[in-house]
Write a protein that holds these residues in place. Structure first.
Motif, mmCIF file in Angstrom:
data_model
loop_
_atom_site.group_PDB
_atom_site.id
_atom_site.type_symbol
_atom_site.label_atom_id
_atom_site.label_comp_id
_atom_site.label_asym_id
_atom_site.label_seq_id
_atom_site.Cartn_x
_atom_site.Cartn_y
_atom_site.Cartn_z
ATOM 1 N N HIS A 1 22.915 -17.366 57.311
ATOM 2 C CA HIS A 1 23.382 -18.694 56.934
ATOM 3 C C HIS A 1 22.740 -19.788 57.783
ATOM 4 O O HIS A 1 22.547 -20.914 57.310
ATOM 5 C CB HIS A 1 24.914 -18.774 57.017
ATOM 6 C CG HIS A 1 25.453 -18.986 58.397
ATOM 7 N ND1 HIS A 1 25.703 -17.948 59.261
ATOM 8 C CD2 HIS A 1 25.788 -20.124 59.066
ATOM 9 C CE1 HIS A 1 26.182 -18.427 60.388
ATOM 10 N NE2 HIS A 1 26.235 -19.730 60.305
ATOM 11 N N GLN A 2 22.372 -19.468 59.035
ATOM 12 C CA GLN A 2 21.729 -20.457 59.891
ATOM 13 C C GLN A 2 20.340 -20.808 59.376
ATOM 14 O O GLN A 2 19.903 -21.961 59.467
ATOM 15 C CB GLN A 2 21.664 -19.941 61.328
ATOM 16 C CG GLN A 2 23.038 -19.826 61.980
ATOM 17 C CD GLN A 2 22.986 -19.219 63.365
ATOM 18 O OE1 GLN A 2 22.095 -18.419 63.670
ATOM 19 N NE2 GLN A 2 23.940 -19.586 64.205
ATOM 20 N N ARG A 3 19.643 -19.820 58.826
ATOM 21 C CA ARG A 3 18.315 -20.091 58.247
ATOM 22 C C ARG A 3 18.452 -21.041 57.061
ATOM 23 O O ARG A 3 17.667 -21.988 56.914
ATOM 24 C CB ARG A 3 17.673 -18.781 57.792
ATOM 25 C CG ARG A 3 16.336 -18.963 57.068
ATOM 26 C CD ARG A 3 15.716 -17.630 56.720
ATOM 27 N NE ARG A 3 16.532 -16.860 55.780
ATOM 28 C CZ ARG A 3 16.441 -17.003 54.456
ATOM 29 N NH1 ARG A 3 15.603 -17.872 53.926
ATOM 30 N NH2 ARG A 3 17.199 -16.269 53.664
ATOM 31 N N ILE A 4 19.472 -20.818 56.233
ATOM 32 C CA ILE A 4 19.705 -21.697 55.087
ATOM 33 C C ILE A 4 20.073 -23.101 55.561
ATOM 34 O O ILE A 4 19.605 -24.109 55.018
ATOM 35 C CB ILE A 4 20.818 -21.117 54.191
ATOM 36 C CG1 ILE A 4 20.391 -19.747 53.659
ATOM 37 C CG2 ILE A 4 21.142 -22.063 53.052
ATOM 38 C CD1 ILE A 4 21.502 -18.995 52.954
ATOM 39 N N THR A 5 20.907 -23.162 56.591
ATOM 40 C CA THR A 5 21.311 -24.457 57.144
ATOM 41 C C THR A 5 20.099 -25.256 57.598
ATOM 42 O O THR A 5 19.972 -26.454 57.315
ATOM 43 C CB THR A 5 22.273 -24.259 58.334
ATOM 44 O OG1 THR A 5 23.426 -23.546 57.896
ATOM 45 C CG2 THR A 5 22.692 -25.606 58.920
ATOM 46 N N VAL A 6 19.176 -24.603 58.309
ATOM 47 C CA VAL A 6 17.981 -25.282 58.821
ATOM 48 C C VAL A 6 17.126 -25.806 57.672
ATOM 49 O O VAL A 6 16.644 -26.948 57.707
ATOM 50 C CB VAL A 6 17.161 -24.327 59.714
ATOM 51 C CG1 VAL A 6 15.798 -24.944 60.039
ATOM 52 C CG2 VAL A 6 17.916 -24.019 60.999
ATOM 53 N N VAL A 7 16.931 -24.994 56.643
ATOM 54 C CA VAL A 7 16.099 -25.405 55.505
ATOM 55 C C VAL A 7 16.715 -26.610 54.795
ATOM 56 O O VAL A 7 16.030 -27.611 54.528
ATOM 57 C CB VAL A 7 15.918 -24.236 54.509
ATOM 58 C CG1 VAL A 7 15.234 -24.729 53.230
ATOM 59 C CG2 VAL A 7 15.099 -23.126 55.144
ATOM 60 N N LEU A 8 18.008 -26.530 54.497
ATOM 61 C CA LEU A 8 18.669 -27.625 53.790
ATOM 62 C C LEU A 8 18.743 -28.884 54.648
ATOM 63 O O LEU A 8 18.571 -30.006 54.154
ATOM 64 C CB LEU A 8 20.069 -27.196 53.347
ATOM 65 C CG LEU A 8 20.121 -26.088 52.284
ATOM 66 C CD1 LEU A 8 21.568 -25.727 51.963
ATOM 67 C CD2 LEU A 8 19.389 -26.506 51.012
ATOM 68 N N GLU A 9 19.002 -28.707 55.942
ATOM 69 C CA GLU A 9 19.054 -29.864 56.833
ATOM 70 C C GLU A 9 17.710 -30.571 56.878
ATOM 71 O O GLU A 9 17.636 -31.804 56.867
ATOM 72 C CB GLU A 9 19.473 -29.445 58.239
ATOM 73 C CG GLU A 9 19.528 -30.615 59.224
ATOM 74 C CD GLU A 9 20.031 -30.213 60.596
ATOM 75 O OE1 GLU A 9 20.018 -31.079 61.487
ATOM 76 O OE2 GLU A 9 20.436 -29.050 60.775
ATOM 77 N N THR A 10 16.626 -29.797 56.925
ATOM 78 C CA THR A 10 15.275 -30.382 56.942
ATOM 79 C C THR A 10 15.025 -31.177 55.664
ATOM 80 O O THR A 10 14.477 -32.291 55.707
ATOM 81 C CB THR A 10 14.216 -29.281 57.090
ATOM 82 O OG1 THR A 10 14.431 -28.582 58.320
ATOM 83 C CG2 THR A 10 12.811 -29.873 57.082
ATOM 84 N N GLU A 11 15.432 -30.634 54.533
ATOM 85 C CA GLU A 11 15.230 -31.312 53.254
ATOM 86 C C GLU A 11 16.046 -32.612 53.187
ATOM 87 O O GLU A 11 15.580 -33.629 52.660
ATOM 88 C CB GLU A 11 15.616 -30.390 52.106
ATOM 89 C CG GLU A 11 14.678 -29.198 51.959
ATOM 90 C CD GLU A 11 15.092 -28.244 50.849
ATOM 91 O OE1 GLU A 11 16.210 -28.421 50.302
ATOM 92 O OE2 GLU A 11 14.309 -27.335 50.529
ATOM 93 N N ILE A 12 17.261 -32.581 53.744
ATOM 94 C CA ILE A 12 18.112 -33.771 53.727
ATOM 95 C C ILE A 12 17.572 -34.837 54.668
ATOM 96 O O ILE A 12 17.426 -36.009 54.300
ATOM 97 C CB ILE A 12 19.562 -33.393 54.104
ATOM 98 C CG1 ILE A 12 20.194 -32.550 52.994
ATOM 99 C CG2 ILE A 12 20.402 -34.646 54.359
ATOM 100 C CD1 ILE A 12 21.531 -31.935 53.368
ATOM 101 N N ARG A 13 17.251 -34.440 55.902
ATOM 102 C CA ARG A 13 16.789 -35.416 56.889
ATOM 103 C C ARG A 13 15.424 -35.998 56.538
ATOM 104 O O ARG A 13 15.106 -37.123 56.922
ATOM 105 C CB ARG A 13 16.749 -34.784 58.286
ATOM 106 C CG ARG A 13 18.135 -34.479 58.867
ATOM 107 C CD ARG A 13 18.055 -34.084 60.321
ATOM 108 N NE ARG A 13 19.353 -33.773 60.883
ATOM 109 C CZ ARG A 13 20.234 -34.683 61.322
ATOM 110 N NH1 ARG A 13 19.946 -35.963 61.243
ATOM 111 N NH2 ARG A 13 21.397 -34.300 61.832
#
Length: 233
Positions: free
Chosen positions: A3-15
């Protein structure tokens, strides 16, 4: 963890702005298929994004992006700066009062300790309070009448400009601190919650004191961004 890998990917896309503020994220099933994980793993990632203030999840409707990292030009005031980025805000004036501030009288360009204090909170969608601002301006000219007549629907920046005070330069400091009991009531948060605390002092081109504003900014909606580059000879 997955889930942390998914969090990083989505956070990067949002930011990065690839997923803009207000956009709805794909549903849990779609995200699970994209990353090849279970829906429980997706839920854990979304929970972290929600905890970080990047998204909000509405039951039955999905997850929506809250973060907007676009830079704000606040030279014309917060209202104009936020409106230019498509963020509608509502300002509530809590009070306007005349007082004396001996500490401010020691600032360059400040001829008298007599000041007008304006307290405001700023709200966005669903009456969410995102900032508290306490501004001190010199009690000169038409500004002396502010406690009696109010801002009249104008921004404080517009009022200062009409009074002949336009910020040309200044300094701003930022720190994080816990809000006290009174601030918690105004901000509709729990006492002791962490907020960004800025203090901005500005002067006119001739050195006349214009304003000192202390702000408490909800870190879920504001962030500090500094641009830098190496100097060239």
């Amino acid at each position: 963890m997955k889930h942390q890998r998914i969090t990083v990917v989505l956070e990067t896309e949002i930011r990065s702005g690839r997923v803009p503020r207000g956009a709805r994220l794909p549903g849990e099933l779609a995200l699970a298929r994209r990353f090849g994980v279970s829906r429980n793993t997706v839920r854990a990632a979304l929970a972290e994004l929600n905890e970080a203030g990047l998204i909000t999840t509405r039951t039955g409707k999905g997850s929506f992006v809250l973060f907007d990292g676009r830079p704000l030009d606040d030279r014309l005031g917060w209202a104009h700066a936020l409106a230019a980025q498509g963020v509608e805000t509502r300002v509530r004036v809590l009070g306007i009062a005349a007082t004396r501030d001996e500490k401010l009288s020691g600032l360059p360009g400040m001829a008298s300790p007599d000041v007008i204090v304006i307290e405001r909170v700023r709200e966005i969608e669903a009456s969410t309070v995102v900032s508290y601002e306490r501004s001190c301006v010199p009690a000169i000219g038409e500004l002396r009448d502010l406690p009696a007549r109010g801002l009249g629907g104008d921004s404080l920046t517009e009022v200062l400009t009409r009074a002949g005070l336009y910020a040309d330069h200044g300094e701003q400091r930022l720190r994080g601190r816990r809000i006290d009991a009174r601030e918690a009531v105004l901000l509709r948060r729990e006492s002791g919650a962490w907020f960004l605390n800025t203090r901005r002092t500005s002067w006119a081109a001739d050195g006349t004191f214009v304003e000192r504003v202390d702000s408490l900014l909800d870190p879920e909606h504001f962030q500090l961004c500094l641009d830098f580059r190496e100097s060239t000879p």
